[in-house]
Design a protein around this motif. Structure first.
Motif, PDB file in Angstrom:
ATOM      1  N   PHE A  16       0.801  -1.218   0.000  1.00  0.00           N
ATOM      2  CA  PHE A  16       0.000   0.000   0.000  1.00  0.00           C
ATOM      3  C   PHE A  16       0.834   1.268   0.000  1.00  0.00           C
ATOM      4  CE2 PHE A  16      -2.284  -3.215   2.672  1.00  0.00           C
ATOM      5  CZ  PHE A  16      -3.100  -3.673   1.645  1.00  0.00           C
ATOM      6  N   ASP A  17       2.135   1.143   0.146  1.00  0.00           N
ATOM      7  CA  ASP A  17       3.001   2.317   0.232  1.00  0.00           C
ATOM      8  C   ASP A  17       3.785   2.523  -1.055  1.00  0.00           C
ATOM      9  OD1 ASP A  17       2.209   2.738   2.829  1.00  0.00           O
ATOM     10  OD2 ASP A  17       3.951   1.747   3.722  1.00  0.00           O
ATOM     11  N   PRO A  18       4.086   3.782  -1.396  1.00  0.00           N
ATOM     12  CA  PRO A  18       4.995   4.037  -2.511  1.00  0.00           C
ATOM     13  C   PRO A  18       6.385   3.474  -2.186  1.00  0.00           C
ATOM     14  CG  PRO A  18       3.904   6.050  -1.749  1.00  0.00           C
ATOM     15  CD  PRO A  18       3.655   5.005  -0.724  1.00  0.00           C
ATOM     16  N   PRO A  19       7.247   3.358  -3.178  1.00  0.00           N
ATOM     17  CA  PRO A  19       8.616   2.931  -2.890  1.00  0.00           C
ATOM     18  C   PRO A  19       9.242   3.778  -1.783  1.00  0.00           C
ATOM     19  CG  PRO A  19       8.245   2.966  -5.250  1.00  0.00           C
ATOM     20  CD  PRO A  19       7.021   3.561  -4.622  1.00  0.00           C
ATOM     21  N   THR A 248     -10.218  -2.532  -1.779  1.00  0.00           N
ATOM     22  CA  THR A 248     -10.765  -3.630  -0.984  1.00  0.00           C
ATOM     23  C   THR A 248      -9.659  -4.340  -0.219  1.00  0.00           C
ATOM     24  OG1 THR A 248     -12.589  -3.949  -2.549  1.00  0.00           O
ATOM     25  CG2 THR A 248     -12.051  -5.798  -1.100  1.00  0.00           C
ATOM     26  N   PHE A 249      -8.535  -4.579  -0.871  1.00  0.00           N
ATOM     27  CA  PHE A 249      -7.374  -5.176  -0.206  1.00  0.00           C
ATOM     28  C   PHE A 249      -6.984  -4.325   1.004  1.00  0.00           C
ATOM     29  CE2 PHE A 249      -2.657  -6.539  -1.107  1.00  0.00           C
ATOM     30  CZ  PHE A 249      -2.656  -7.311   0.038  1.00  0.00           C
ATOM     31  N   THR A 250      -6.948  -3.026   0.841  1.00  0.00           N
ATOM     32  CA  THR A 250      -6.585  -2.115   1.930  1.00  0.00           C
ATOM     33  C   THR A 250      -7.586  -2.208   3.076  1.00  0.00           C
ATOM     34  OG1 THR A 250      -5.683  -0.588   0.268  1.00  0.00           O
ATOM     35  CG2 THR A 250      -6.008   0.281   2.481  1.00  0.00           C
ATOM     36  N   LEU A 251      -8.870  -2.173   2.756  1.00  0.00           N
ATOM     37  CA  LEU A 251      -9.904  -2.206   3.789  1.00  0.00           C
ATOM     38  C   LEU A 251      -9.942  -3.554   4.506  1.00  0.00           C
ATOM     39  CD1 LEU A 251     -12.600  -0.297   1.761  1.00  0.00           C
ATOM     40  CD2 LEU A 251     -11.609   0.498   3.930  1.00  0.00           C
ATOM     41  N   LEU A 252      -9.643  -4.630   3.796  1.00  0.00           N
ATOM     42  CA  LEU A 252      -9.622  -5.951   4.438  1.00  0.00           C
ATOM     43  C   LEU A 252      -8.478  -6.082   5.434  1.00  0.00           C
ATOM     44  CD1 LEU A 252     -10.501  -8.322   1.455  1.00  0.00           C
ATOM     45  CD2 LEU A 252     -11.924  -7.775   3.448  1.00  0.00           C
ATOM     46  N   THR A 253      -7.421  -5.331   5.226  1.00  0.00           N
ATOM     47  CA  THR A 253      -6.279  -5.391   6.148  1.00  0.00           C
ATOM     48  C   THR A 253      -6.300  -4.270   7.174  1.00  0.00           C
ATOM     49  OG1 THR A 253      -4.933  -4.214   4.507  1.00  0.00           O
ATOM     50  CG2 THR A 253      -4.801  -6.609   4.494  1.00  0.00           C
ATOM     51  N   HIS A 254      -7.347  -3.448   7.148  1.00  0.00           N
ATOM     52  CA  HIS A 254      -7.521  -2.373   8.136  1.00  0.00           C
ATOM     53  C   HIS A 254      -8.961  -2.436   8.648  1.00  0.00           C
ATOM     54  CE1 HIS A 254      -4.021  -0.975   5.820  1.00  0.00           C
ATOM     55  NE2 HIS A 254      -3.699  -0.228   6.864  1.00  0.00           N
ATOM     56  N   LEU A 276      -8.270   7.235  -2.334  1.00  0.00           N
ATOM     57  CA  LEU A 276      -7.652   7.845  -3.504  1.00  0.00           C
ATOM     58  C   LEU A 276      -6.315   8.485  -3.138  1.00  0.00           C
ATOM     59  CD1 LEU A 276     -10.889   9.417  -5.001  1.00  0.00           C
ATOM     60  CD2 LEU A 276      -9.406   7.806  -6.220  1.00  0.00           C
ATOM     61  N   ARG A 277      -6.308   9.206  -2.024  1.00  0.00           N
ATOM     62  CA  ARG A 277      -5.066   9.845  -1.570  1.00  0.00           C
ATOM     63  C   ARG A 277      -4.020   8.818  -1.186  1.00  0.00           C
ATOM     64  NH1 ARG A 277      -1.989  10.790   2.820  1.00  0.00           N
ATOM     65  NH2 ARG A 277      -3.251   9.322   4.027  1.00  0.00           N
ATOM     66  N   TYR A 278      -4.413   7.860  -0.385  1.00  0.00           N
ATOM     67  CA  TYR A 278      -3.476   6.922   0.220  1.00  0.00           C
ATOM     68  C   TYR A 278      -2.861   5.986  -0.812  1.00  0.00           C
ATOM     69  CZ  TYR A 278      -1.856   3.448   3.672  1.00  0.00           C
ATOM     70  OH  TYR A 278      -1.100   2.588   4.447  1.00  0.00           O
ATOM     71  N   LEU A 279      -3.647   5.583  -1.801  1.00  0.00           N
ATOM     72  CA  LEU A 279      -3.173   4.575  -2.754  1.00  0.00           C
ATOM     73  C   LEU A 279      -2.589   5.183  -4.030  1.00  0.00           C
ATOM     74  CD1 LEU A 279      -6.085   2.018  -2.334  1.00  0.00           C
ATOM     75  CD2 LEU A 279      -3.798   1.912  -1.312  1.00  0.00           C
ATOM     76  N   THR A 280      -3.167   6.238  -4.553  1.00  0.00           N
ATOM     77  CA  THR A 280      -2.666   6.963  -5.729  1.00  0.00           C
ATOM     78  C   THR A 280      -2.065   6.010  -6.764  1.00  0.00           C
ATOM     79  OG1 THR A 280      -2.159   8.802  -4.229  1.00  0.00           O
ATOM     80  CG2 THR A 280      -1.377   8.989  -6.498  1.00  0.00           C
ATOM     81  N   ILE A 281      -2.922   5.398  -7.569  1.00  0.00           N
ATOM     82  CA  ILE A 281      -2.506   4.263  -8.393  1.00  0.00           C
ATOM     83  C   ILE A 281      -1.792   4.639  -9.689  1.00  0.00           C
ATOM     84  CG2 ILE A 281      -4.254   2.749  -7.424  1.00  0.00           C
ATOM     85  CD1 ILE A 281      -5.937   3.273  -9.938  1.00  0.00           C
ATOM     86  N   ILE A 282      -1.814   5.921 -10.086  1.00  0.00           N
ATOM     87  CA  ILE A 282      -1.060   6.319 -11.280  1.00  0.00           C
ATOM     88  C   ILE A 282       0.407   6.419 -10.882  1.00  0.00           C
ATOM     89  CG2 ILE A 282      -0.789   8.012 -13.098  1.00  0.00           C
ATOM     90  CD1 ILE A 282      -3.463   6.525 -13.147  1.00  0.00           C
ATOM     91  N   GLN A 283       1.194   5.446 -11.320  1.00  0.00           N
ATOM     92  CA  GLN A 283       2.562   5.329 -10.817  1.00  0.00           C
ATOM     93  C   GLN A 283       3.570   6.209 -11.560  1.00  0.00           C
ATOM     94  OE1 GLN A 283       3.715   1.248  -9.146  1.00  0.00           O
ATOM     95  NE2 GLN A 283       2.756   0.690 -11.076  1.00  0.00           N
ATOM     96  N   TYR A 284       3.547   6.157 -12.900  1.00  0.00           N
ATOM     97  CA  TYR A 284       4.670   6.727 -13.653  1.00  0.00           C
ATOM     98  C   TYR A 284       4.261   7.653 -14.795  1.00  0.00           C
ATOM     99  CZ  TYR A 284       6.652   2.565 -11.438  1.00  0.00           C
ATOM    100  OH  TYR A 284       7.012   1.597 -10.538  1.00  0.00           O
ATOM    101  N   GLY A 285       2.976   7.799 -15.048  1.00  0.00           N
ATOM    102  CA  GLY A 285       2.581   8.456 -16.284  1.00  0.00           C
ATOM    103  C   GLY A 285       2.359   9.948 -16.205  1.00  0.00           C
ATOM    104  N   THR A 286       2.562  10.577 -15.041  1.00  0.00           N
ATOM    105  CA  THR A 286       2.286  12.006 -14.910  1.00  0.00           C
ATOM    106  C   THR A 286       3.566  12.783 -15.174  1.00  0.00           C
ATOM    107  OG1 THR A 286       0.666  11.427 -13.221  1.00  0.00           O
ATOM    108  CG2 THR A 286       1.229  13.753 -13.452  1.00  0.00           C
ATOM    109  N   VAL A 287       3.689  13.281 -16.392  1.00  0.00           N
ATOM    110  CA  VAL A 287       4.932  13.941 -16.809  1.00  0.00           C
ATOM    111  C   VAL A 287       4.605  15.257 -17.501  1.00  0.00           C
ATOM    112  CG1 VAL A 287       6.241  11.789 -17.027  1.00  0.00           C
ATOM    113  CG2 VAL A 287       4.957  12.631 -18.986  1.00  0.00           C
TER     114      VAL A 287
END
Length: 397
Positions: A16-19, A248-254, A276-287
């Motif tokens: 659930f965390d960024p690198p 859902t994965f996040t909520l199941l573990t919290h 949305l804030r915590y997971l922020t799934i757009i990893q590399y495409g915002t340039v």
């Protein structure tokens, strides 16, 4: 700050965390020199306020022919470094971007998305009924998270849902970081060919859907129609599907956060913003690319320099959010950048919110004993895709 360029961090130690290295860089400085796979040395922007600044400043361009990607992605060579195909407004600047976007803005207002809520609710309930009838366990990605937004965007655009395997296959190929240029070309040609045939059918037999409306307006040629349809079809299901499964994965573990979310509709709405804030799934495409020399955070960004906006750590910036590294559905999470900022802010964000609010509440209300059917460490993560999430999520109840 040292000028030794870094490469884009990709190694995650928590699903659930960024690198961790990306977070360390943010805590060290707002700007870092970044080495791109093509040898270019540009910039990594890590802090929330500075990312907002870049996204709202017209001196930083989103144009396809100027952009560079921070990770190697062979299939991206099909569009990156070349002018954007007509209609692909996410890779255009104003006024071209404005010209295309204004045709769609009215289709995605808060009011129009609210009118869709009964249909989204029915789609969600139908899939929950099917899950219950199966008795479980199921892969939540295939049983719920992927089909719900796929069916919604299909109905909105006028794409037959029976063709989902075809367009989902093209979409998955184009989203993979490992896809070769040849594979990407075949996927794009397949998708565009499919949409050209669909548009031809709709010219003869229009229906009550967005593609038919765009045809009737008469402002777009066939190439523009195909490109806009492709962009919206892919974006309309890939992002929300991964938010539903990873959320859902996040909520199941919290479990304590899941309980707090279910206290009422306002709590569900707030939980969606926090996810949305915590997971922020757009990893590399915002340039972005600097169009001229710009002073930014005490550094000179030269014309032509590429900038990568690290949204996952900008949304964990402690200068913007208290206890930013914690998942807390009761926090006021407004102001996150999961949908971007400025003129390129996601046009479909209200639809995504409607889908997530309805889906998360219904899923956990219908299945209060929902649980993972595998160890968390065994859940396959989408580290290999531009949009983060999970490939599968085995659940039982």
């Amino acid at each position: 700050m040292p000028d030794t360029p870094v490469t884009m961090p990709r190694e995650r130690t928590d699903p659930f965390d960024p690198p961790a290295e990306l977070s360390r860089l943010r805590d060290q400085d707002a700007l870092h020199r970044l080495s791109y796979p093509d040898g270019h040395v540009g910039w990594l922007v890590t802090q929330h306020s500075l990312v907002r600044t870049v996204m709202s400043d017209p001196r930083f361009s989103a144009r396809a022919e100027l952009r560079r990607l921070p990770v190697r992605r062979p299939s991206a060579d099909l569009v990156v470094g070349k002018p954007a195909p007509p209609g692909m407004f996410i890779m255009l600047d104003p006024p071209d971007h404005t010209h295309y976007r204004r045709m769609l803005t009215g289709q995605f207002t808060v009011r129009k998305m609210q009118l869709l809520e009964p249909r989204v609710t029915r789609i969600v309930e139908d899939h929950l009924d099917a899950m219950a009838a199966s008795g479980g366990p199921v892969d939540l990605v295939q049983a719920f998270a992927l089909p719900v937004p796929s069916l919604v965007i299909c109905e909105l655009l006028g794409v037959p849902y029976t063709d989902r395997e075809e367009f989902q296959g093209y979409s998955a190929t184009l989203a993979s970081l490992a896809t070769t240029a040849e594979e990407g070309t075949a996927a794009m040609e397949g998708l565009f060919g499919y949409l050209r045939d669909l548009i031809d059918r709709k010219r003869s037999a229009p229906a009550d859907d967005l593609i038919s409306d765009l045809i009737a307006a008469g402002e777009l040629n066939e190439e523009e129609l195909v490109n806009i349809s492709a962009m919206m079809l892919i974006a309309g299901h890939e992002t929300t599907a991964n938010m539903l499964s990873l959320g859902t994965f996040t909520l199941l573990t919290h479990p304590e956060q899941r309980a707090a979310m279910l206290a009422g509709q306002a709590e569900v709405n707030n939980a969606v913003e926090e996810l949305l804030r915590y997971l922020t799934i757009i990893q590399y495409g915002t340039v972005r690319t600097a169009l001229e020399d710009v002073e930014l955070a005490g550094r000179t960004i030269r014309a032509g320099d590429g900038l990568t906006l690290a949204l996952p750590v900008a949304n964990r910036d402690p200068d913007r959010f208290d206890n930013a590294h914690e998942f807390d559905v009761t926090r006021p999470a407004t102001g996150h950048l999961a949908f971007g900022h400025g003129v390129h802010q996601c046009i479909g964000q209200q639809l995504a919110r409607v889908e997530m609010r309805i889906a998360f509440a219904a899923l956990f209300t219908r299945f209060p004993t929902l649980r993972l059917d595998a160890e968390p460490s065994q859940i396959p993560l989408r580290d290999d895709m531009n949009i983060y999430g999970v490939h599968r999520l085995p659940v039982a109840w």
